[in-house]
Design a protein around this motif. Structure first.
Motif, PDB file in Angstrom:
ATOM      1  N   ARG A  31       0.824  -1.216   0.000  1.00  0.00           N
ATOM      2  CA  ARG A  31       0.000   0.000   0.000  1.00  0.00           C
ATOM      3  C   ARG A  31       0.854   1.260   0.000  1.00  0.00           C
ATOM      4  NH1 ARG A  31      -4.505  -2.244   4.236  1.00  0.00           N
ATOM      5  NH2 ARG A  31      -5.697  -3.425   2.696  1.00  0.00           N
ATOM      6  N   ARG A  32       1.955   1.242   0.749  1.00  0.00           N
ATOM      7  CA  ARG A  32       2.844   2.419   0.760  1.00  0.00           C
ATOM      8  C   ARG A  32       3.456   2.642  -0.610  1.00  0.00           C
ATOM      9  NH1 ARG A  32       5.031   0.156   5.637  1.00  0.00           N
ATOM     10  NH2 ARG A  32       7.025  -0.101   4.589  1.00  0.00           N
ATOM     11  N   ILE A  33       3.911   1.568  -1.239  1.00  0.00           N
ATOM     12  CA  ILE A  33       4.514   1.677  -2.575  1.00  0.00           C
ATOM     13  C   ILE A  33       3.495   2.236  -3.560  1.00  0.00           C
ATOM     14  CG2 ILE A  33       5.429   0.357  -4.529  1.00  0.00           C
ATOM     15  CD1 ILE A  33       6.639  -1.573  -2.390  1.00  0.00           C
ATOM     16  N   LYS A  34       2.288   1.661  -3.566  1.00  0.00           N
ATOM     17  CA  LYS A  34       1.245   2.114  -4.488  1.00  0.00           C
ATOM     18  C   LYS A  34       0.888   3.581  -4.238  1.00  0.00           C
ATOM     19  CE  LYS A  34      -0.653  -0.287  -7.112  1.00  0.00           C
ATOM     20  NZ  LYS A  34      -0.388  -0.574  -8.523  1.00  0.00           N
ATOM     21  N   ALA A  35       0.781   3.975  -2.963  1.00  0.00           N
ATOM     22  CA  ALA A  35       0.419   5.355  -2.620  1.00  0.00           C
ATOM     23  C   ALA A  35       1.493   6.340  -3.071  1.00  0.00           C
ATOM     24  CB  ALA A  35       0.178   5.485  -1.111  1.00  0.00           C
ATOM     25  N   VAL A  36       2.742   6.004  -2.828  1.00  0.00           N
ATOM     26  CA  VAL A  36       3.836   6.898  -3.230  1.00  0.00           C
ATOM     27  C   VAL A  36       3.901   7.018  -4.746  1.00  0.00           C
ATOM     28  CG1 VAL A  36       6.356   7.158  -3.274  1.00  0.00           C
ATOM     29  CG2 VAL A  36       5.202   6.588  -1.132  1.00  0.00           C
ATOM     30  N   CYS A  37       3.767   5.902  -5.436  1.00  0.00           N
ATOM     31  CA  CYS A  37       3.792   5.946  -6.903  1.00  0.00           C
ATOM     32  C   CYS A  37       2.637   6.787  -7.440  1.00  0.00           C
ATOM     33  CB  CYS A  37       3.739   4.541  -7.476  1.00  0.00           C
ATOM     34  SG  CYS A  37       5.281   3.635  -7.254  1.00  0.00           S
ATOM     35  N   ALA A  38       1.467   6.609  -6.873  1.00  0.00           N
ATOM     36  CA  ALA A  38       0.305   7.394  -7.313  1.00  0.00           C
ATOM     37  C   ALA A  38       0.529   8.878  -7.052  1.00  0.00           C
ATOM     38  CB  ALA A  38      -0.954   6.905  -6.612  1.00  0.00           C
ATOM     39  N   ALA A  39       1.049   9.214  -5.890  1.00  0.00           N
ATOM     40  CA  ALA A  39       1.289  10.622  -5.545  1.00  0.00           C
ATOM     41  C   ALA A  39       2.321  11.252  -6.468  1.00  0.00           C
ATOM     42  CB  ALA A  39       1.740  10.733  -4.090  1.00  0.00           C
ATOM     43  N   ARG A  40       3.297  10.477  -6.907  1.00  0.00           N
ATOM     44  CA  ARG A  40       4.356  10.986  -7.793  1.00  0.00           C
ATOM     45  C   ARG A  40       4.009  10.815  -9.266  1.00  0.00           C
ATOM     46  NH1 ARG A  40       9.716   8.470  -4.771  1.00  0.00           N
ATOM     47  NH2 ARG A  40       9.378   9.502  -2.780  1.00  0.00           N
ATOM     48  N   SER A  45       5.802  -0.508 -11.630  1.00  0.00           N
ATOM     49  CA  SER A  45       6.845  -1.370 -12.205  1.00  0.00           C
ATOM     50  C   SER A  45       8.087  -0.568 -12.570  1.00  0.00           C
ATOM     51  CB  SER A  45       6.320  -2.094 -13.442  1.00  0.00           C
ATOM     52  OG  SER A  45       5.279  -2.959 -13.095  1.00  0.00           O
ATOM     53  N   SER A  46       7.897   0.586 -13.172  1.00  0.00           N
ATOM     54  CA  SER A  46       9.039   1.421 -13.557  1.00  0.00           C
ATOM     55  C   SER A  46       9.808   1.899 -12.333  1.00  0.00           C
ATOM     56  CB  SER A  46       8.575   2.625 -14.366  1.00  0.00           C
ATOM     57  OG  SER A  46       7.999   2.205 -15.561  1.00  0.00           O
ATOM     58  N   MET A  47       9.071   2.305 -11.304  1.00  0.00           N
ATOM     59  CA  MET A  47       9.718   2.775 -10.086  1.00  0.00           C
ATOM     60  C   MET A  47      10.517   1.654  -9.439  1.00  0.00           C
ATOM     61  SD  MET A  47       9.753   2.961  -6.508  1.00  0.00           S
ATOM     62  CE  MET A  47       8.263   2.100  -6.114  1.00  0.00           C
ATOM     63  N   LEU A  48       9.960   0.451  -9.382  1.00  0.00           N
ATOM     64  CA  LEU A  48      10.679  -0.670  -8.777  1.00  0.00           C
ATOM     65  C   LEU A  48      11.888  -1.076  -9.618  1.00  0.00           C
ATOM     66  CD1 LEU A  48       7.680  -2.768  -7.459  1.00  0.00           C
ATOM     67  CD2 LEU A  48       9.348  -1.493  -6.107  1.00  0.00           C
ATOM     68  N   ARG A  49      11.769  -1.022 -10.949  1.00  0.00           N
ATOM     69  CA  ARG A  49      12.935  -1.299 -11.801  1.00  0.00           C
ATOM     70  C   ARG A  49      14.049  -0.283 -11.541  1.00  0.00           C
ATOM     71  NH1 ARG A  49       9.100  -3.068 -15.599  1.00  0.00           N
ATOM     72  NH2 ARG A  49       8.806  -0.967 -16.398  1.00  0.00           N
ATOM     73  N   ASP A  50      13.689   0.995 -11.433  1.00  0.00           N
ATOM     74  CA  ASP A  50      14.690   2.033 -11.143  1.00  0.00           C
ATOM     75  C   ASP A  50      15.364   1.784  -9.795  1.00  0.00           C
ATOM     76  OD1 ASP A  50      14.100   3.254 -13.537  1.00  0.00           O
ATOM     77  OD2 ASP A  50      12.872   4.832 -12.643  1.00  0.00           O
ATOM     78  N   LEU A  51      14.574   1.423  -8.792  1.00  0.00           N
ATOM     79  CA  LEU A  51      15.110   1.132  -7.466  1.00  0.00           C
ATOM     80  C   LEU A  51      16.081  -0.052  -7.532  1.00  0.00           C
ATOM     81  CD1 LEU A  51      13.567   1.460  -4.153  1.00  0.00           C
ATOM     82  CD2 LEU A  51      14.093  -0.894  -4.731  1.00  0.00           C
ATOM     83  N   LEU A  52      15.705  -1.102  -8.241  1.00  0.00           N
ATOM     84  CA  LEU A  52      16.584  -2.267  -8.382  1.00  0.00           C
ATOM     85  C   LEU A  52      17.851  -1.927  -9.157  1.00  0.00           C
ATOM     86  CD1 LEU A  52      13.861  -4.978  -9.055  1.00  0.00           C
ATOM     87  CD2 LEU A  52      15.315  -4.797  -7.024  1.00  0.00           C
TER      88      LEU A  52
END
Length: 67
Positions: A31-40, A45-52
């Motif tokens: 839920r935190r990941i989804k909320a942050v991605c939505a807010a930004r 998937s793109s955000m997690l790929r960048d993080l990795l």
């Protein structure tokens, strides 16, 4: 209404083959990941790929696992 996922997949071929893997995360983290991605305004998937990519930078072929 168009299928956004289909449109994105058809927009440009990937630079290299894509491999999928699945991880299990606690609901609160999901839920935190989804909320942050939505807010930004980011795709999860793109955000997690960048993080990795930041955590596991390319080693220029020094070590490679077989697929």
């Amino acid at each position: 209404m168009t299928n956004l996922r289909h449109d994105l997949e058809m927009a440009a071929p990937p630079a290299e083959p894509i491999k999928r893997f699945t991880i299990d995360v606690p609901v609160c983290l999901y839920r935190r990941i989804k909320a942050v991605c939505a807010a930004r305004g980011l795709n999860t998937s793109s955000m997690l790929r960048d993080l990795l990519e930041r955590e596991f930078p390319d080693t220029s072929g020094q070590f490679r696992l077989p697929l």
